[in-house]
Design a protein around this motif. Structure first.
Motif, PDB file in Angstrom:
ATOM      1  N   VAL A  43      46.125  43.193  53.693  1.00  0.00           N
ATOM      2  CA  VAL A  43      46.395  43.072  52.266  1.00  0.00           C
ATOM      3  C   VAL A  43      47.290  41.851  52.039  1.00  0.00           C
ATOM      4  O   VAL A  43      48.373  41.753  52.635  1.00  0.00           O
ATOM      5  CB  VAL A  43      47.084  44.338  51.719  1.00  0.00           C
ATOM      6  CG1 VAL A  43      47.361  44.199  50.229  1.00  0.00           C
ATOM      7  CG2 VAL A  43      46.207  45.559  51.998  1.00  0.00           C
ATOM      8  N   GLU A  44      46.834  40.937  51.207  1.00  0.00           N
ATOM      9  CA  GLU A  44      47.559  39.685  51.001  1.00  0.00           C
ATOM     10  C   GLU A  44      49.007  39.929  50.599  1.00  0.00           C
ATOM     11  O   GLU A  44      49.930  39.290  51.134  1.00  0.00           O
ATOM     12  CB  GLU A  44      46.858  38.834  49.943  1.00  0.00           C
ATOM     13  CG  GLU A  44      45.584  38.182  50.413  1.00  0.00           C
ATOM     14  CD  GLU A  44      44.977  37.276  49.359  1.00  0.00           C
ATOM     15  OE1 GLU A  44      45.614  37.091  48.295  1.00  0.00           O
ATOM     16  OE2 GLU A  44      43.882  36.741  49.589  1.00  0.00           O
ATOM     17  N   GLY A  45      49.240  40.814  49.635  1.00  0.00           N
ATOM     18  CA  GLY A  45      50.591  41.069  49.156  1.00  0.00           C
ATOM     19  C   GLY A  45      51.510  41.569  50.256  1.00  0.00           C
ATOM     20  O   GLY A  45      52.672  41.149  50.354  1.00  0.00           O
ATOM     21  N   GLU A  46      50.992  42.456  51.098  1.00  0.00           N
ATOM     22  CA  GLU A  46      51.797  42.989  52.198  1.00  0.00           C
ATOM     23  C   GLU A  46      52.124  41.908  53.214  1.00  0.00           C
ATOM     24  O   GLU A  46      53.236  41.855  53.752  1.00  0.00           O
ATOM     25  CB  GLU A  46      51.060  44.148  52.870  1.00  0.00           C
ATOM     26  CG  GLU A  46      50.916  45.376  51.972  1.00  0.00           C
ATOM     27  CD  GLU A  46      50.107  46.476  52.630  1.00  0.00           C
ATOM     28  OE1 GLU A  46      49.633  46.273  53.774  1.00  0.00           O
ATOM     29  OE2 GLU A  46      49.942  47.540  52.003  1.00  0.00           O
ATOM     30  N   CYS A  48      52.363  38.712  52.549  1.00  0.00           N
ATOM     31  CA  CYS A  48      53.352  37.826  51.919  1.00  0.00           C
ATOM     32  C   CYS A  48      54.759  38.360  52.147  1.00  0.00           C
ATOM     33  O   CYS A  48      55.676  37.616  52.507  1.00  0.00           O
ATOM     34  CB  CYS A  48      53.093  37.705  50.419  1.00  0.00           C
ATOM     35  SG  CYS A  48      51.595  36.812  49.994  1.00  0.00           S
ATOM     36  N   THR A  49      54.937  39.655  51.947  1.00  0.00           N
ATOM     37  CA  THR A  49      56.244  40.284  52.143  1.00  0.00           C
ATOM     38  C   THR A  49      56.649  40.256  53.607  1.00  0.00           C
ATOM     39  O   THR A  49      57.796  39.942  53.950  1.00  0.00           O
ATOM     40  CB  THR A  49      56.211  41.746  51.643  1.00  0.00           C
ATOM     41  OG1 THR A  49      55.853  41.762  50.261  1.00  0.00           O
ATOM     42  CG2 THR A  49      57.558  42.415  51.833  1.00  0.00           C
ATOM     43  N   SER A  54      54.234  32.440  50.451  1.00  0.00           N
ATOM     44  CA  SER A  54      53.494  32.610  49.203  1.00  0.00           C
ATOM     45  C   SER A  54      52.105  33.176  49.446  1.00  0.00           C
ATOM     46  O   SER A  54      51.553  33.087  50.552  1.00  0.00           O
ATOM     47  CB  SER A  54      53.374  31.274  48.482  1.00  0.00           C
ATOM     48  OG  SER A  54      52.485  30.419  49.180  1.00  0.00           O
ATOM     49  N   ARG A  55      51.524  33.727  48.389  1.00  0.00           N
ATOM     50  CA  ARG A  55      50.159  34.255  48.464  1.00  0.00           C
ATOM     51  C   ARG A  55      49.155  33.143  48.785  1.00  0.00           C
ATOM     52  O   ARG A  55      48.192  33.366  49.525  1.00  0.00           O
ATOM     53  CB  ARG A  55      49.797  34.944  47.144  1.00  0.00           C
ATOM     54  CG  ARG A  55      48.472  35.706  47.184  1.00  0.00           C
ATOM     55  CD  ARG A  55      48.227  36.407  45.860  1.00  0.00           C
ATOM     56  NE  ARG A  55      49.155  37.510  45.662  1.00  0.00           N
ATOM     57  CZ  ARG A  55      48.908  38.765  46.040  1.00  0.00           C
ATOM     58  NH1 ARG A  55      47.780  39.069  46.629  1.00  0.00           N
ATOM     59  NH2 ARG A  55      49.794  39.716  45.791  1.00  0.00           N
ATOM     60  N   THR A  56      49.396  31.947  48.235  1.00  0.00           N
ATOM     61  CA  THR A  56      48.491  30.821  48.509  1.00  0.00           C
ATOM     62  C   THR A  56      48.472  30.489  49.992  1.00  0.00           C
ATOM     63  O   THR A  56      47.401  30.266  50.581  1.00  0.00           O
ATOM     64  CB  THR A  56      48.927  29.580  47.707  1.00  0.00           C
ATOM     65  OG1 THR A  56      48.856  29.875  46.316  1.00  0.00           O
ATOM     66  CG2 THR A  56      48.024  28.392  48.022  1.00  0.00           C
ATOM     67  N   VAL A  58      49.235  32.479  52.529  1.00  0.00           N
ATOM     68  CA  VAL A  58      48.572  33.570  53.247  1.00  0.00           C
ATOM     69  C   VAL A  58      47.066  33.486  53.084  1.00  0.00           C
ATOM     70  O   VAL A  58      46.309  33.642  54.048  1.00  0.00           O
ATOM     71  CB  VAL A  58      49.096  34.944  52.757  1.00  0.00           C
ATOM     72  CG1 VAL A  58      48.186  36.081  53.240  1.00  0.00           C
ATOM     73  CG2 VAL A  58      50.516  35.169  53.238  1.00  0.00           C
ATOM     74  N   ARG A  59      46.614  33.195  51.867  1.00  0.00           N
ATOM     75  CA  ARG A  59      45.179  33.120  51.603  1.00  0.00           C
ATOM     76  C   ARG A  59      44.530  32.005  52.436  1.00  0.00           C
ATOM     77  O   ARG A  59      43.443  32.181  52.996  1.00  0.00           O
ATOM     78  CB  ARG A  59      44.953  32.900  50.112  1.00  0.00           C
ATOM     79  CG  ARG A  59      43.498  33.049  49.674  1.00  0.00           C
ATOM     80  CD  ARG A  59      43.402  33.027  48.163  1.00  0.00           C
ATOM     81  NE  ARG A  59      44.026  34.201  47.567  1.00  0.00           N
ATOM     82  CZ  ARG A  59      44.782  34.185  46.491  1.00  0.00           C
ATOM     83  NH1 ARG A  59      45.035  33.040  45.866  1.00  0.00           N
ATOM     84  NH2 ARG A  59      45.289  35.314  46.007  1.00  0.00           N
TER      85      ARG A  59
END
Length: 235
Positions: A43-46, A48-49, A54-56, A58-59
């Motif tokens: 999960v991208e958000g997880e 990131c944490t 940043s989400r970018t 990670v993506r």
């Protein structure tokens, strides 16, 4: 009209690895260590944490890992790829070719310093086998291969093998769970080192093939219930 050349255009590259690369390396290492198990969702958000980026970023890192086949995307859901029997067999086939080449090149190109480093890595790996802890074992195993690659001197083969070894790590736990496999594995690696130290290229290549075939048989039998293949005789 010909456009003038811009004299002050900088082509200088940043020596430090980009953040995306470091993030991809961290996720790749977590997959290798089975922290992110095959089939588990990413999960991208997880992430990131967990990674503090940043989400970018990670993506972008996840796209890189997807291009390597380490993660899969279906309907926007990202999961760690599961290595099936056919892919596993193909991975070991390619690994045999590349690692036997690396062994040959190590015999031809390695300095005495390279040899000493590899010997230290073999001893460290033997200690890691005695007290098996996945994270320590994986780090020690990676160090041994890096020493082999350094002495071989072929960056292309090394890069390809690093990618292959990440997938092999998903199968390695299965091969080492086979009774007696861990003890046999370090004995094989010590025999291989002896051949490398003796600068016996042909024997080193043969022992590399034998080691990988044995690991393949153990993993395939444990994980996919396949029968081991008959072994070729040593010279």
């Amino acid at each position: 009209m010909v456009e003038p050349i811009v004299e002050d255009m900088s082509l200088k590259l940043d020596a430090a690895p980009r953040l995306r690369t470091r993030v991809a390396d961290a996720i790749r290492a977590a997959i290798s260590a089975n922290r992110f198990a095959p089939g588990s969702r990413l999960v991208e958000g997880e992430l990131c944490t967990l990674l503090g980026v940043s989400r970018t970023t990670v993506r972008e890192a996840l796209r890189e890992l997807e291009s390597e086949g380490l993660i899969s995307s279906q309907g926007g859901r990202l999961t760690v790829s599961i290595v099936g029997a056919k892919e596993a067999a193909e991975i070991y086939q390619v690994r045999v070719v590349l690692e036997s080449l690396a062994a040959r090149l190590f015999v031809r190109n390695a300095s005495e310093a390279h040899m000493a480093t590899l010997e230290a890595c073999v001893n460290d790996l033997a200690a890691a086998y005695e007290k098996y802890e996945p994270s320590v074992f994986l780090t020690t195993k990676a160090a041994l291969y890096e020493a082999l690659f350094a002495g071989a001197g072929n960056d292309v083969a090394a890069s390809m093998l690093r990618q292959i070894h990440t997938k092999v790590s998903q199968l390695r736990a299965a091969s080492l769970s086979s009774p007696g496999r861990a003890r046999a594995s370090i004995a094989e690696i010590r025999g291989l080192f002896d051949a490398l130290q003796a600068r016996d290229e042909e024997l080193a290549a043969v022992l590399t093939v034998r080691h990988i075939e044995n690991a393949s048989d153990a993993a395939m039998r444990s994980q996919f219930q396949t029968e081991p293949k008959p072994k070729r005789a040593l010279r």
